[in-house]
Write an enzyme that holds these catalytic residues in place. Structure first.
Site, PDB file in Angstrom:
ATOM      1  N   ILE A 153       0.841  -1.209   0.000  1.00  0.00           N
ATOM      2  CA  ILE A 153       0.000   0.000   0.000  1.00  0.00           C
ATOM      3  C   ILE A 153       0.873   1.255   0.000  1.00  0.00           C
ATOM      4  CG2 ILE A 153      -1.733   1.311   1.306  1.00  0.00           C
ATOM      5  CD1 ILE A 153      -2.838  -1.448   2.265  1.00  0.00           C
ATOM      6  N   ASP A 172      10.777   2.585   6.947  1.00  0.00           N
ATOM      7  CA  ASP A 172      10.381   1.176   6.916  1.00  0.00           C
ATOM      8  C   ASP A 172      11.532   0.361   7.486  1.00  0.00           C
ATOM      9  OD1 ASP A 172       9.810  -1.614   5.898  1.00  0.00           O
ATOM     10  OD2 ASP A 172       8.148  -0.567   4.926  1.00  0.00           O
ATOM     11  N   THR A 230      -4.793   5.139   7.517  1.00  0.00           N
ATOM     12  CA  THR A 230      -5.686   4.180   6.853  1.00  0.00           C
ATOM     13  C   THR A 230      -5.228   2.761   7.166  1.00  0.00           C
ATOM     14  OG1 THR A 230      -4.311   4.245   4.855  1.00  0.00           O
ATOM     15  CG2 THR A 230      -6.246   5.692   4.883  1.00  0.00           C
ATOM     16  N   SER A 231      -4.381   2.624   8.207  1.00  0.00           N
ATOM     17  CA  SER A 231      -3.774   1.307   8.450  1.00  0.00           C
ATOM     18  C   SER A 231      -4.471   0.553   9.584  1.00  0.00           C
ATOM     19  CB  SER A 231      -2.285   1.470   8.698  1.00  0.00           C
ATOM     20  OG  SER A 231      -1.635   0.270   8.408  1.00  0.00           O
ATOM     21  N   ARG A 232      -4.183   0.896  10.815  1.00  0.00           N
ATOM     22  CA  ARG A 232      -4.879   0.306  11.967  1.00  0.00           C
ATOM     23  C   ARG A 232      -4.976   1.370  13.046  1.00  0.00           C
ATOM     24  NH1 ARG A 232      -6.571  -2.915   9.054  1.00  0.00           N
ATOM     25  NH2 ARG A 232      -6.357  -5.174   9.073  1.00  0.00           N
ATOM     26  N   ASP A 256      -9.270   6.491   8.707  1.00  0.00           N
ATOM     27  CA  ASP A 256     -10.158   5.454   8.166  1.00  0.00           C
ATOM     28  C   ASP A 256     -10.253   4.292   9.149  1.00  0.00           C
ATOM     29  OD1 ASP A 256     -11.793   4.329   6.063  1.00  0.00           O
ATOM     30  OD2 ASP A 256     -10.164   2.900   5.698  1.00  0.00           O
ATOM     31  N   GLU A 261     -12.760   0.964  17.108  1.00  0.00           N
ATOM     32  CA  GLU A 261     -13.739   0.943  16.005  1.00  0.00           C
ATOM     33  C   GLU A 261     -14.702  -0.245  16.054  1.00  0.00           C
ATOM     34  OE1 GLU A 261     -10.842   0.725  12.650  1.00  0.00           O
ATOM     35  OE2 GLU A 261     -11.834  -1.160  12.105  1.00  0.00           O
TER      36      GLU A 261
HETATM   37  P1  NAD Z   1       2.704  -4.931   3.622  1.00  0.00           P
HETATM   38  O1  NAD Z   1       3.001  -6.096   4.491  1.00  0.00           O
HETATM   39  O2  NAD Z   1       2.846  -5.087   2.139  1.00  0.00           O
HETATM   40  O3  NAD Z   1       3.586  -3.673   4.052  1.00  0.00           O
HETATM   41  C1  NAD Z   1       3.808  -3.301   5.376  1.00  0.00           C
HETATM   42  C2  NAD Z   1       5.150  -2.586   5.442  1.00  0.00           C
HETATM   43  O4  NAD Z   1       5.323  -2.097   6.776  1.00  0.00           O
HETATM   44  C3  NAD Z   1       6.345  -3.509   5.116  1.00  0.00           C
HETATM   45  O5  NAD Z   1       7.172  -2.912   4.156  1.00  0.00           O
HETATM   46  C4  NAD Z   1       7.046  -3.674   6.464  1.00  0.00           C
HETATM   47  O6  NAD Z   1       8.455  -3.818   6.343  1.00  0.00           O
HETATM   48  C5  NAD Z   1       6.673  -2.356   7.145  1.00  0.00           C
HETATM   49  N1  NAD Z   1       6.794  -2.436   8.598  1.00  0.00           N
HETATM   50  C6  NAD Z   1       6.510  -3.469   9.412  1.00  0.00           C
HETATM   51  N2  NAD Z   1       6.771  -3.149  10.691  1.00  0.00           N
HETATM   52  C7  NAD Z   1       7.253  -1.887  10.668  1.00  0.00           C
HETATM   53  C8  NAD Z   1       7.704  -1.002  11.672  1.00  0.00           C
HETATM   54  N3  NAD Z   1       7.769  -1.381  12.959  1.00  0.00           N
HETATM   55  N4  NAD Z   1       8.114   0.217  11.300  1.00  0.00           N
HETATM   56  C9  NAD Z   1       8.097   0.600   9.994  1.00  0.00           C
HETATM   57  N5  NAD Z   1       7.676  -0.189   8.997  1.00  0.00           N
HETATM   58  C10 NAD Z   1       7.253  -1.431   9.332  1.00  0.00           C
HETATM   59  O7  NAD Z   1       1.221  -4.493   4.005  1.00  0.00           O
HETATM   60  P2  NAD Z   1       0.222  -3.608   3.116  1.00  0.00           P
HETATM   61  O8  NAD Z   1      -0.592  -4.506   2.240  1.00  0.00           O
HETATM   62  O9  NAD Z   1       0.946  -2.463   2.532  1.00  0.00           O
HETATM   63  O10 NAD Z   1      -0.792  -3.110   4.257  1.00  0.00           O
HETATM   64  C11 NAD Z   1      -0.356  -2.238   5.283  1.00  0.00           C
HETATM   65  C12 NAD Z   1      -1.432  -2.145   6.339  1.00  0.00           C
HETATM   66  O11 NAD Z   1      -2.589  -1.505   5.787  1.00  0.00           O
HETATM   67  C13 NAD Z   1      -1.998  -3.506   6.833  1.00  0.00           C
HETATM   68  O12 NAD Z   1      -1.191  -4.051   7.854  1.00  0.00           O
HETATM   69  C14 NAD Z   1      -3.350  -3.135   7.347  1.00  0.00           C
HETATM   70  O13 NAD Z   1      -3.237  -2.806   8.711  1.00  0.00           O
HETATM   71  C15 NAD Z   1      -3.715  -1.873   6.554  1.00  0.00           C
HETATM   72  N6  NAD Z   1      -4.871  -2.068   5.654  1.00  0.00           N
HETATM   73  C16 NAD Z   1      -5.927  -1.228   5.764  1.00  0.00           C
HETATM   74  C17 NAD Z   1      -7.026  -1.362   4.915  1.00  0.00           C
HETATM   75  C18 NAD Z   1      -8.203  -0.430   4.974  1.00  0.00           C
HETATM   76  O14 NAD Z   1      -9.273  -0.759   4.439  1.00  0.00           O
HETATM   77  N7  NAD Z   1      -8.081   0.737   5.564  1.00  0.00           N
HETATM   78  C19 NAD Z   1      -7.027  -2.389   3.964  1.00  0.00           C
HETATM   79  C20 NAD Z   1      -5.914  -3.222   3.871  1.00  0.00           C
HETATM   80  C21 NAD Z   1      -4.833  -3.070   4.726  1.00  0.00           C
END
Ligand code: NAD
Length: 328
Positions: A153, A172, A230-232, A256, A261
């Site tokens: 993302i 990252d 938009t993550s968690r 988001d 939630e």
């Molecule tokens: P991904 O696994 O492809 O990427 C996550 C990145 O975060 C990786 O590059 C990883 O190295 C990095 N990371 C891990 N721990 C870290 C830390 N302590 N510090 C810095 N970077 C760190 O995941 P993605 O598909 O890109 O999704 C990311 C997040 O988005 C998911 O974990 C989920 O929580 C969230 N998400 C939200 C929605 C939504 O509808 N809002 C939908 C899908 C996913």
């Protein structure tokens, strides 16, 4: 396979039925938690989403009920106790990517809305108010945007930012060499957020990232910066963010996702009294935009979620490699 599908809405039924490869699907609108775990009796698999609670006690009960497989209709798995699933020998399969662009585009939609105040303009014009006072925004071109987490993302989001002419800094644990080669500047968390006009969170929730954004990290932000999550929800300490909004240290907030939630998002509570004081306070700010976990919600993503969910279930029933298994 007989599968109990939790936290479902009409759109889940529509897409899962369309891509079903021949399994018996029973849809439950309720979430899976300690109160609803008994519903799993007689099912071989459960299919869950982001706000279902799969802790050790739920897992012991569903195991006793005969559940052999957990499939997630999402990528994040912070709601599942993976230590306990390992001990109980229940594989957990997820949908690792379902249109990263969907979430990245939603993050950009939030930025543009907060910046150019289109939500306010929409309401004004509908009431015959054509004044543009207090709707002034800022150009994104040339602005520094900090991207925390450059996985699927985060990378999609960087591509969008480049189109807008933004300068991108990133943090990252595993910097992406392609992005670095394209001019994205990697640094420590502190270096990345310092001086940024916008900070957008795209890393997963874990013990190390819980409350990553708190009073201390907020002090490093440029005064008046924008924060997008938009993550968690639990990536930010909501109380600290509210204080930063009150002091003006934070100029805009787009959420988001929200730490509490589960009791709110995805439900129509329009006729109810909302007992959550924190969300009520957040909603009261004019510079806060909240959407209820809809970043993923596009046709493309729903198709991918349904398709991969059945690929995962079939891999389990056909005893082929579980490529989307999550483990610790
Ligand atoms: P991904 O696994 O492809 O990427 C996550 C990145 O975060 C990786 O590059 C990883 O190295 C990095 N990371 C891990 N721990 C870290 C830390 N302590 N510090 C810095 N970077 C760190 O995941 P993605 O598909 O890109 O999704 C990311 C997040 O988005 C998911 O974990 C989920 O929580 C969230 N998400 C939200 C929605 C939504 O509808 N809002 C939908 C899908 C996913």
């Amino acid at each position: 396979m007989k599968i109990a599908i939790f936290s479902t809405y009409r759109y889940d039924e529509e897409f899962l039925n369309r891509f079903n490869t021949g399994h018996e699907l029973i849809f439950f609108t309720v979430s899976l938690n300690e109160q609803t775990a008994e519903l799993t009796k007689g099912f071989e698999a459960i299919c869950i989403f982001v706000n279902d609670v799969v802790n050790e006690s739920v897992l012991k009960r569903i195991k006793a009920n005969g559940v052999k497989l957990i499939v997630l209709r999402c990528a994040g798995f912070n709601n599942v106790d993976l230590k306990a699933t390992k001990v109980l020998d229940i594989p957990v399969l997820r949908v690792p990517a379902y249109s990263p662009e969907a979430v990245a585009e939603h993050a950009m939609a939030m930025i543009l809305t907060l910046d150019r105040k289109t939500h306010k303009a929409y309401n004004r014009v509908r009431e015959g108010n054509f004044s543009i006072e207090k709707l002034m925004g800022f150009n994104l071109n040339g602005r520094k945007v900090a991207v925390i987490g450059t996985g699927k993302i985060g990378q999609a989001f960087c591509r969008i930012l480049k189109g807008f002419g933004c300068r991108i800094s990133a943090y990252d644990l595993f910097p992406d060499t392609d992005l670095a080669g394209q001019g994205v500047i990697y640094g420590t968390l502190e270096e990345t957020v310092a001086g940024a006009d916008i900070v957008s969170l795209h890393c997963p929730l874990s013990d190390t990232t819980r409350h990553l954004i708190n009073t201390e990290t907020l002090k490093l932000f440029k005064p008046g910066a924008m924060l997008i999550n938009t993550s968690r929800g639990a990536l930010i300490n909501t109380n600290d963010v509210i204080e930063a909004l009150k002091s003006g240290q934070l100029g805009y907030l787009g959420l988001d996702v929200y730490e509490q939630e589960t009791a709110l998002f995805f439900h129509d509570l329009s006729e109810d009294i909302i007992p959550d004081e924190m969300i009520s306070r957040l909603i009261s700010f004019p510079n806060v935009l909240i959407t209820s976990h809809q970043g993923f919600f596009t046709q493309e993503a729903m198709e991918q979620i349904a398709r991969v969910t059945f690929v995962n279930i079939d891999a389990f029933t056909e005893r082929t490699e579980l490529v989307n298994e999550v483990s610790i």
